[in-house]
Design a protein around this motif. Structure first.
Motif, PDB file in Angstrom:
ATOM      1  N   GLY A 266       0.814  -1.208   0.000  1.00  0.00           N
ATOM      2  CA  GLY A 266       0.000   0.000   0.000  1.00  0.00           C
ATOM      3  C   GLY A 266       0.846   1.256   0.000  1.00  0.00           C
ATOM      4  N   SER A 267       1.922   1.224   0.785  1.00  0.00           N
ATOM      5  CA  SER A 267       2.780   2.394   0.881  1.00  0.00           C
ATOM      6  C   SER A 267       3.514   2.672  -0.424  1.00  0.00           C
ATOM      7  N   VAL A 268       3.932   1.613  -1.131  1.00  0.00           N
ATOM      8  CA  VAL A 268       4.582   1.782  -2.432  1.00  0.00           C
ATOM      9  C   VAL A 268       3.659   2.519  -3.394  1.00  0.00           C
ATOM     10  N   ILE A 269       2.414   2.066  -3.461  1.00  0.00           N
ATOM     11  CA  ILE A 269       1.457   2.703  -4.375  1.00  0.00           C
ATOM     12  C   ILE A 269       1.186   4.139  -3.934  1.00  0.00           C
ATOM     13  N   GLY A 270       1.047   4.328  -2.616  1.00  0.00           N
ATOM     14  CA  GLY A 270       0.776   5.670  -2.102  1.00  0.00           C
ATOM     15  C   GLY A 270       1.871   6.667  -2.437  1.00  0.00           C
ATOM     16  N   THR A 271       3.118   6.256  -2.272  1.00  0.00           N
ATOM     17  CA  THR A 271       4.218   7.180  -2.574  1.00  0.00           C
ATOM     18  C   THR A 271       4.318   7.472  -4.065  1.00  0.00           C
ATOM     19  N   LEU A 272       3.960   6.499  -4.895  1.00  0.00           N
ATOM     20  CA  LEU A 272       3.966   6.743  -6.338  1.00  0.00           C
ATOM     21  C   LEU A 272       2.913   7.774  -6.727  1.00  0.00           C
ATOM     22  N   LEU A 273       1.808   7.801  -5.973  1.00  0.00           N
ATOM     23  CA  LEU A 273       0.724   8.736  -6.267  1.00  0.00           C
ATOM     24  C   LEU A 273       0.870  10.062  -5.541  1.00  0.00           C
ATOM     25  N   SER A 274       1.772  10.114  -4.552  1.00  0.00           N
ATOM     26  CA  SER A 274       1.840  11.247  -3.637  1.00  0.00           C
ATOM     27  C   SER A 274       2.027  12.587  -4.351  1.00  0.00           C
TER      28      SER A 274
END
Length: 441
Positions: A266-274
Motif C-alpha cells: 500500500g505504501s509503495v502505491i501511495g508514494t507513487l501517487l503522492s
C-alpha cells in the motif's frame, strides 16, 4: 539537476534503503522475540516499544542542538554502527538464554537513543545537497524505497524468523546498519562536509526558538498537534497488532510478516501517487484526506478476529506452527481483512509522508531544520511512550479488537484537528522558502 545525477543523493538513498530493510526485519523479529520466544504479552510488547521511543521524550528537545555541534554525516554514521552493535548484542544474549523482557527494554532504550540522534541529523542532512524545490521529490524517492523495504523486508523477516529463530534474524538487521554506515563513509560530496552549525545563545533559548517555530507557525502548529494525537493511536496499534496476529489468530511469524507486507504494498502505491495528488489537491487537502482514511483502515483490522469467528463452523483450530499451508478458510479470511486494512492504512500514509516531510523542510530555515525535526520527533515519539503501554494494557483488560477500535477513534480525532485548521490551505509551492531566503533567515 535531476536527482539521479546527484551522486550524493544517490549514495544517501542507497544507505537509507539498506537501513530501512534492517528496520522492518528488526520490527518483525523483535515482536516474535517478545511475544513468542520470551512468552510475553501485549503489555510487554507495549513496554518494549515504549523503551525504544523513550529517548525521544527524554532527550528529544536537546537532540537538534547536539546534532548542530557535529557534522551531520558523522552523526548518521555513528548512529548506524551503534545500532548494529546493539542488535548484535541482543542476538548473542538471546541465543545464550540470558535475555528477558527487561534486558530487551534496556537495549532498545540504547537503540532508540542512537536512532534519535540519527533522525535529527537525517532531516537536516538532506537539504545540504538537495535544493529546496526538489526536496518533496527527494523525500518521495526515499519513502518509495522505504516502502519497498517494508514490503519485502517484513515478508523476508517472517520467513527468516520461522527458519532460524528471532535472535538470528536480529543479527541480519544489525548487518544492514553496518552496511548503511559503510555507504555513508563513502559519501564525500563537498556539501555533506559542511562544518557544524554555530548558533548563539543558551540551550534554553535554542530549545525555545525551536518550540516557537513549530507551535507558533500558522500551519506547522496544527500539524504538530494533530501528529501528537496520531502517534498515540499509532503506538496503540503497534503494540496490539503483533499480539492480534501472533496470539489471537495464531498466524505465526510468517503470517505477521505477510500482514506487514500488505502495508508495504500500500505504501509503495501511495508514494507513487503522492506527488500527483499533492499537485492536484495541494499539500494541505491531500494530507487531511489521507488522515481521514487511516481510522477507517484501522477499524478494518479490528474486525479481522470477528471475521474468523463468524466464518468458522466449529471452534478455530489454530496450528502452533502458524504456516499458511495449514490455515483454515476462516483464518485465511481474517488474514485477508487484516492485510487489507494494513494496505489501506499505509496507502494513505504513502500519500501523506513525502508531502508532509517536504512541506516541513521547504518552509523551515536551514538553521532551524534540526531543531524543528527534533522538537516534532521528540513530542511525537513521546506519545508512543504513552500510547504503546496503554494499548497493550487495554488489549489485556478487554481484547485486541477493542484496543484497535479505541486507537481508530484517537486517529479520527487527529484528522479532525487538521480538518478544522489553517493547515487545509497549506501549499508547498506558495509557502516554501527560496534558497536565498533560507540563507538569510
Amino acid at each position: 539537476m535531476k536527482l539521479r545525477r546527484n551522486s550524493a543523493f544517490v549514495r544517501f538513498w542507497l544507505a537509507s534503503t539498506v537501513s530501512d530493510f534492517g528496520t522492518y526485519i528488526t520490527t518483525v523479529a523483535l515482536s516474535v522475540l517478545v511475544l513468542n520466544s520470551l512468552n510475553g504479552t501485549a503489555l510487554d510488547q507495549g513496554l518494549v516499544n515504549a523503551a525504544r521511543w523513550a529517548p525521544y521524550l527524554l532527550f528529544g528537545l536537546f537532540a537538534g542542538i547536539w546534532v548542530d555541534r557535529f557534522r551531520r554525516r558523522t552523526v548518521l554514521i555513528t548512529g548506524d554502527f551503534g545500532r548494529g552493535v546493539v542488535l548484535s548484542a541482543m542476538c548473542v544474549l538471546a541465543a545464550l538464554g540470558f535475555l528477558g523482557v527487561p534486558g530487551v527494554m534496556i537495549l532498545m532504550f540504547i537503540f532508540g537513543t542512537l536512532a534519535l540522534m540519527s533522525d535529527a541529523a537525517y532531516q537536516s542532512f538532506l537539504p545540504q545537497f538537495v535544493s529546496r524545490p526538489l526536496l518533496t521529490r527527494a523525500n518521495a524517492r526515499l519513502q518509495q524505497s522505504d516502502t519497498v523495504a517494508q514490503t519485502t523486508g517484513s515478508a523476508i523477516a517472517g520467513g527468516l524468523v520461522a527458519l532460524v529463530t528471532a535472535p538470528f534474524a536480529l543479527l541480519l538487521g544489525a548487518v544492514t546498519h553496518f552496511v548503511s554506515g559503510a555507504v555513508l563513509l563513502s559519501l564525500t560530496h563537498v556539501a555533506t562536509n559542511k562544518p557544524p552549525v554555530r548558533t548563539d545563545g543558551s540551550m534554553r533559548r535554542k530549545i525555545s526558538e525551536g518550540l516557537r517555530w513549530v507551535y507558533g507557525h500558522p500551519r506547522l502548529g496544527p500539524l504538530a498537534w494533530s501528529s501528537h494525537a496520531w502517534f498515540i493511536g499509532s503506538a496503540m496499534m503497534g503494540a496490539v497488532l503483533p499480539a492480534l496476529v501472533l496470539n489471537d489468530l495464531k498466524l505465526g511469524a510468517l503470517g505477521l510478516g505477510l500482514v506487514l507486507s500488505g502495508a508495504g504494498i500500500g505504501s509503495v502505491i501511495g508514494t507513487l501517487l503522492s506527488l500527483r495528488i499533492g499537485e492536484r489537491w495541494e499539500t494541505g487537502k491531500a494530507i487531511v484526506i489521507a488522515r481521514l482514511v487511516q481510522p477507517a483502515a484501522l477499524a478494518l483490522i479490528a474486525l479481522s478476529p470477528l471475521i474468523a469467528v463468524a466464518l468458522a463452523s466449529e471452534p478455530l483450530d489454530n496450528n502452533a506452527a502458524g504456516l499458511p499451508g495449514n490455515w483454515s478458510l476462516p483464518l485465511w479470511a481474517a488474514f485477508a481483512v487484516a492485510a487489507g486494512g494494513q494496505f489501506l492504512f499505509w496507502l494513505s500514509m504513502g500519500v501523506e509522508g513525502p508531502l508532509e516531510m517536504g512541506y516541513q523542510q521547504a518552509v523551515t530555515p536551514d538553521r532551524l531544520i534540526a531543531r524543528m525535526s527534533a522538537t516534532k520527533r521528540s513530542m511525537n515519539r513521546g506519545m508512543i511512550v504513552l500510547g504503546a503501554p496503554f494499548g497493550g494494557a487495554l488489549a489485556i483488560l478487554t481484547s485486541s479488537s477493542i484496543a484497535l477500535w479505541v486507537a481508530a477513534g484517537v486517529m479520527l480525532l487527529s484528522a479532525l484537528v487538521l480538518l478544522f485548521s489553517k493547515f487545509r490551505s497549506a501549499n508547498v509551492e506558495s509557502d516554501q522558502l527560496t534558497d536565498e531566503e533560507a540563507l538569510t533567515q
